[in-house]
Design an enzyme around this catalytic site. Sequence first.
Site, PDB file in Angstrom:
ATOM      1  N   ARG A  95     121.277  11.342  95.185  1.00 61.80           N
ATOM      2  CA  ARG A  95     120.979  10.381  96.239  1.00 61.80           C
ATOM      3  C   ARG A  95     122.025   9.285  96.123  1.00 61.80           C
ATOM      4  NH1 ARG A  95     115.904   8.727  98.780  1.00 61.80           N
ATOM      5  NH2 ARG A  95     114.784  10.504  97.942  1.00 61.80           N
TER       6      ARG A  95
ATOM      7  N   TYR B 127      98.884  11.354  83.878  1.00 55.73           N
ATOM      8  CA  TYR B 127      99.556  11.645  85.147  1.00 55.73           C
ATOM      9  C   TYR B 127     100.727  12.623  85.021  1.00 55.73           C
ATOM     10  CZ  TYR B 127     100.979  10.836  89.961  1.00 55.73           C
ATOM     11  OH  TYR B 127     101.261  11.011  91.298  1.00 55.73           O
TER      12      TYR B 127
ATOM     13  N   HIS C 145     116.227  22.081  86.089  1.00 57.80           N
ATOM     14  CA  HIS C 145     115.397  21.350  87.059  1.00 57.80           C
ATOM     15  C   HIS C 145     115.852  21.758  88.461  1.00 57.80           C
ATOM     16  CE1 HIS C 145     113.865  17.072  88.404  1.00 57.80           C
ATOM     17  NE2 HIS C 145     112.923  17.985  88.534  1.00 57.80           N
TER      18      HIS C 145
ATOM     19  N   LYS D 222     107.335  19.597  82.636  1.00 57.78           N
ATOM     20  CA  LYS D 222     108.597  19.072  82.125  1.00 57.78           C
ATOM     21  C   LYS D 222     108.718  19.222  80.604  1.00 57.78           C
ATOM     22  CE  LYS D 222     109.881  18.456  86.157  1.00 57.78           C
ATOM     23  NZ  LYS D 222     109.854  17.348  87.065  1.00 57.78           N
TER      24      LYS D 222
ATOM     25  N   GLY E 150     103.939  14.856  84.891  1.00 56.85           N
ATOM     26  CA  GLY E 150     104.723  15.429  83.808  1.00 56.85           C
ATOM     27  C   GLY E 150     104.414  14.838  82.440  1.00 56.85           C
TER      28      GLY E 150
ATOM     29  N   ASP F 231     110.874  23.366  91.636  1.00 51.05           N
ATOM     30  CA  ASP F 231     111.131  22.347  90.608  1.00 51.05           C
ATOM     31  C   ASP F 231     111.848  22.878  89.368  1.00 51.05           C
ATOM     32  OD1 ASP F 231     110.728  19.484  90.100  1.00 51.05           O
ATOM     33  OD2 ASP F 231     109.454  20.105  88.440  1.00 51.05           O
TER      34      ASP F 231
ATOM     35  N   ARG G  81     106.180   9.485  85.470  1.00 49.31           N
ATOM     36  CA  ARG G  81     106.691   9.785  84.137  1.00 49.31           C
ATOM     37  C   ARG G  81     107.199   8.504  83.481  1.00 49.31           C
ATOM     38  NH1 ARG G  81     110.981  11.870  84.212  1.00 49.31           N
ATOM     39  NH2 ARG G  81     111.356  12.116  86.440  1.00 49.31           N
TER      40      ARG G  81
ATOM     41  N   THR H 122     111.792  20.046  96.774  1.00 52.91           N
ATOM     42  CA  THR H 122     110.679  20.694  97.474  1.00 52.91           C
ATOM     43  C   THR H 122     111.027  20.887  98.949  1.00 52.91           C
ATOM     44  OG1 THR H 122     109.134  19.692  95.937  1.00 52.91           O
ATOM     45  CG2 THR H 122     108.213  20.526  98.001  1.00 52.91           C
ATOM     46  N   ASN H 123     111.662  19.884  99.532  1.00 55.36           N
ATOM     47  CA  ASN H 123     112.016  19.981 100.946  1.00 55.36           C
ATOM     48  C   ASN H 123     113.038  21.083 101.208  1.00 55.36           C
ATOM     49  OD1 ASN H 123     110.845  17.735 102.869  1.00 55.36           O
ATOM     50  ND2 ASN H 123     110.962  16.900 100.807  1.00 55.36           N
TER      51      ASN H 123
ATOM     52  N   PHE I 116     116.900  17.489 105.991  1.00 53.27           N
ATOM     53  CA  PHE I 116     115.764  18.409 106.151  1.00 53.27           C
ATOM     54  C   PHE I 116     116.228  19.739 106.759  1.00 53.27           C
ATOM     55  CE2 PHE I 116     114.183  14.027 106.043  1.00 53.27           C
ATOM     56  CZ  PHE I 116     113.373  14.115 104.926  1.00 53.27           C
TER      57      PHE I 116
ATOM     58  N   ARG J 110     101.259  12.408  94.886  1.00 53.38           N
ATOM     59  CA  ARG J 110     101.613  13.838  94.878  1.00 53.38           C
ATOM     60  C   ARG J 110     100.468  14.719  95.336  1.00 53.38           C
ATOM     61  NH1 ARG J 110     106.862  15.344  92.243  1.00 53.38           N
ATOM     62  NH2 ARG J 110     107.748  13.321  91.781  1.00 53.38           N
TER      63      ARG J 110
ATOM     64  N   SER K  62     114.600  13.940  90.386  1.00 53.07           N
ATOM     65  CA  SER K  62     113.231  13.777  90.853  1.00 53.07           C
ATOM     66  C   SER K  62     113.213  12.981  92.157  1.00 53.07           C
ATOM     67  CB  SER K  62     112.416  13.042  89.793  1.00 53.07           C
ATOM     68  OG  SER K  62     112.464  13.769  88.587  1.00 53.07           O
ATOM     69  N   ALA K  63     112.407  13.470  93.098  1.00 55.61           N
ATOM     70  CA  ALA K  63     112.247  12.824  94.414  1.00 55.61           C
ATOM     71  C   ALA K  63     113.558  12.740  95.195  1.00 55.61           C
ATOM     72  CB  ALA K  63     111.593  11.446  94.269  1.00 55.61           C
ATOM     73  N   CYS K  64     114.401  13.770  95.049  1.00 53.71           N
ATOM     74  CA  CYS K  64     115.667  13.813  95.796  1.00 53.71           C
ATOM     75  C   CYS K  64     115.803  15.064  96.647  1.00 53.71           C
ATOM     76  CB  CYS K  64     116.837  13.675  94.843  1.00 53.71           C
ATOM     77  SG  CYS K  64     116.943  12.026  94.124  1.00 53.71           S
TER      78      CYS K  64
HETATM   79  P1  GTP Z   1     110.394  16.039  92.257  1.00 51.66           P
HETATM   80  O1  GTP Z   1     109.142  16.778  92.567  1.00 51.66           O
HETATM   81  O2  GTP Z   1     110.165  14.641  91.811  1.00 51.66           O
HETATM   82  O3  GTP Z   1     111.268  16.760  91.295  1.00 51.66           O
HETATM   83  O4  GTP Z   1     111.167  15.803  93.654  1.00 51.66           O
HETATM   84  P2  GTP Z   1     111.932  16.748  94.697  1.00 51.66           P
HETATM   85  O5  GTP Z   1     113.360  16.854  94.283  1.00 51.66           O
HETATM   86  O6  GTP Z   1     111.195  17.993  94.915  1.00 51.66           O
HETATM   87  O7  GTP Z   1     111.927  15.833  96.004  1.00 51.66           O
HETATM   88  P3  GTP Z   1     111.246  16.053  97.439  1.00 51.66           P
HETATM   89  O8  GTP Z   1     111.738  17.295  98.133  1.00 51.66           O
HETATM   90  O9  GTP Z   1     109.796  15.918  97.275  1.00 51.66           O
HETATM   91  O10 GTP Z   1     111.821  14.808  98.254  1.00 51.66           O
HETATM   92  C1  GTP Z   1     111.579  13.503  97.874  1.00 51.66           C
HETATM   93  C2  GTP Z   1     111.896  12.543  98.962  1.00 51.66           C
HETATM   94  O11 GTP Z   1     113.196  12.785  99.518  1.00 51.66           O
HETATM   95  C3  GTP Z   1     110.910  12.612 100.114  1.00 51.66           C
HETATM   96  O12 GTP Z   1     110.555  11.310 100.467  1.00 51.66           O
HETATM   97  C4  GTP Z   1     111.681  13.281 101.205  1.00 51.66           C
HETATM   98  O13 GTP Z   1     111.259  12.864 102.462  1.00 51.66           O
HETATM   99  C5  GTP Z   1     113.118  12.878 100.932  1.00 51.66           C
HETATM  100  N1  GTP Z   1     114.070  13.918 101.379  1.00 51.66           N
HETATM  101  C6  GTP Z   1     114.052  15.231 101.072  1.00 51.66           C
HETATM  102  N2  GTP Z   1     115.043  15.903 101.695  1.00 51.66           N
HETATM  103  C7  GTP Z   1     115.717  14.980 102.419  1.00 51.66           C
HETATM  104  C8  GTP Z   1     116.855  15.048 103.295  1.00 51.66           C
HETATM  105  O14 GTP Z   1     117.451  16.095 103.526  1.00 51.66           O
HETATM  106  N3  GTP Z   1     117.265  13.876 103.837  1.00 51.66           N
HETATM  107  C9  GTP Z   1     116.630  12.692 103.595  1.00 51.66           C
HETATM  108  N4  GTP Z   1     117.091  11.595 104.163  1.00 51.66           N
HETATM  109  N5  GTP Z   1     115.550  12.594 102.802  1.00 51.66           N
HETATM  110  C10 GTP Z   1     115.101  13.715 102.216  1.00 51.66           C
HETATM  111  C1  SPV Z   2     109.654  15.009  88.579  1.00 51.74           C
HETATM  112  O1  SPV Z   2     109.518  13.812  88.284  1.00 51.74           O
HETATM  113  O2  SPV Z   2     110.770  15.572  88.563  1.00 51.74           O
HETATM  114  C2  SPV Z   2     108.484  15.807  88.982  1.00 51.74           C
HETATM  115  C3  SPV Z   2     107.149  15.214  88.827  1.00 51.74           C
HETATM  116  O3  SPV Z   2     108.641  16.944  89.389  1.00 51.74           O
HETATM  117  S1  SPV Z   2     106.550  15.302  87.191  1.00 51.74           S
HETATM  118  O4  SPV Z   2     105.761  16.513  87.058  1.00 51.74           O
HETATM  119  O5  SPV Z   2     105.700  14.115  86.997  1.00 51.74           O
HETATM  120  O6  SPV Z   2     107.633  15.341  86.272  1.00 51.74           O
HETATM  121 MN    MN Z   3     110.838  17.497  89.336  1.00 50.75          MN
END
Ligand code: GTP
Ligand code: SPV
Ligand code: MN
Length: 618
Positions: free
Chosen positions: A430, A231, A260, A240, A233, A307, A89, A287-288, A525, A399, A282-284
Amino acid sequence: MTIESTEPAKAENPNTERVGGTTHAGLQQWVDEVAALTTPDRIEWVTGSDAEWTRLTDKLVEAGTFVRLNDEKKPNSFYAASDPTDVARVEDRTFICSVDEKDAGPTNNWMDPNEMKTLMRDLYQGCMKGRTMYVIPFVMGHLNAENPMFGVEITDSEYVVVSMRVMARCGVNVLRRIEELGEAANYVPALHSLGAPLEPGQQDVKWPCSDTKYIVQFPEERAIWSYGSGYGGNALLGKKCYSLRIASVMARDEGWLAEHMLILKLTSPEQQTYYVAAAFPSACGKTNLAMLKPTIPGWKVETLGDDIAWMRFGEDGRLYAVNPEFGFFGVAPGTNEKTNPYAMETIAKGNSVFTNVALTDDGDIWWEGMENTPAHATSWKGQDWTPDSEELSSHPNSRYCTPIEQCPILADEYNDPKGVPISAIFFGGRRASTVPLVTESRDWVHGTFMGATLSSETTAAATGQVGVVRRDPMAMLPFIGYNAGDYFQHWINLGKDADAHKLPKIFYVNWFRRDADGKFVWPGFGENSRVLKWAIERIEGKAAAVETPIGHVPTPEAIDTDGLDMDPAELAKALHVDVDEWKAEIPHIEEWFAKFGDNLPTQLRVELDGLKARLGVQ
Ligand code: GTP
Ligand code: SPV
Ligand code: MN
């Protein structure tokens, strides 16, 4: 919405081929106007059929955009590598073009809507030359919802069409419903172009896009114009742009929340069920957490969304959440059988698109953190890659795009348009320091304060520097479609009007605290189930906590550590509230709040004053 050109529309390309159409006059008119402006060779209405999927994916393979993966490893799945300049994004190219600049607030880029339209109309002029313009009718959420949330995306990218079909309910059923409703159907018009017209005979590139990028929301018109990126979002406009930026404005006007957030269902050993929503940037970790496999016996997690959550109060006074999406667009690196086995199972069923990961020699995909490291692969940049390579095989924001219905732990309630009643909301970021593993808010306003002051280190999900701490309110910084001060007030107002004991309890979590050696203190995790359990036991009035200046934090004994391989001293570190670190946080919060001037709700100022007093800050 019309394109409202002041110039006469250019005569449409008389040779334009048309496949499909609509009896909805307003929609047909918008499509015609866009076609007249962008002059595609062909206009095609997306039906959502299997034959269409096959035709488009074949076309993408032929163009070199897609590589078909080995059918035995990943059936009906494809690999794509984007242009290296188009990988995430683009927040600095994203605009909220409200009529009044004040309504975009201090956190968004703004331009006068008419000025922006003039500028973008110039860019759109002839921008689909040599390409097919696809019209994608879609609905975010359920087609049988009380008020179906329609959208229509116009795009000149087959990659976008294929991805949209995974991420949203698309096609002819949606169009028929729009037509049945006629003038009463509200749909968000969402215009997307790669900005890469083709001259006659010009050879296309694998990933067409433009150096000039604009991701624009017109909140009053509920319209989206996107240009230059293919690409995520930036281009899949139901995600988004619609479900957060535009929907947050609708939600403000109509008394609900567009957030979000992931949504999960938690079942205790006593078979009590709870629904939890969680907002992490994002990426925090959304999904996990959404697909968490608990490490504590007897607890079960099922997924509803990873999401986006739309939340409305039900007749019973509880807050109900719906996931408007139809697929996962998940961060690939770090996903493996241990961190997220259910995501691995979801993608193994195929029907998925993988972008900017590595392609293995046997026609499968791989990324950093996955098991079975290949001896050789092709990196996302198209180069030879071996475990000795200095460069990563996969972009950090690579992704997988995969159907949610393939998730083995999808909760049945996913299919209920009413949604699920939320018992707890988690905010998290984070942070290497300061923020403890989990803190419970005292009440809704305090929870709103936690959300409003949420901070997190930046990630590769957006272009720009990675690892810089910034305020990311409710994990919505890049997604609030209006003035963030008004957004905080909206949160407070919803709480004020609700039955306090029916409101979700708000918690603040941090899985990312590090020790002096830079190692994560908390294993994260599946172990995060221990934190979920504590939160539920707090709701049930069973678990212990200590009152600290920042809220209620568990005593180390209150966390279930059965089977947890962790030094108790480490757990104490994870839970520690360091008064000096929090004192150092105050100037950052002050600076953040100062941005909002009069638009900062008084209640948040009162919360900050309370925090300062408890910390002993003057
Ligand atoms: P967006 O799709 O961008 O909105 O991201 P998201 O919030 O869904 O993040 P996602 O669950 O994909 O996690 C992103 C990164 O964080 C990955 O590299 C994971 O490995 C890492 N991660 C997720 N959960 C944990 C956790 O509990 N501990 C640690 N250390 N890392 C984590
Ligand atoms: C984010 O960045 O929070 C995502 C990926 O979930 S995107 O669809 O590119 O916004
Ligand atoms: Mn997101």
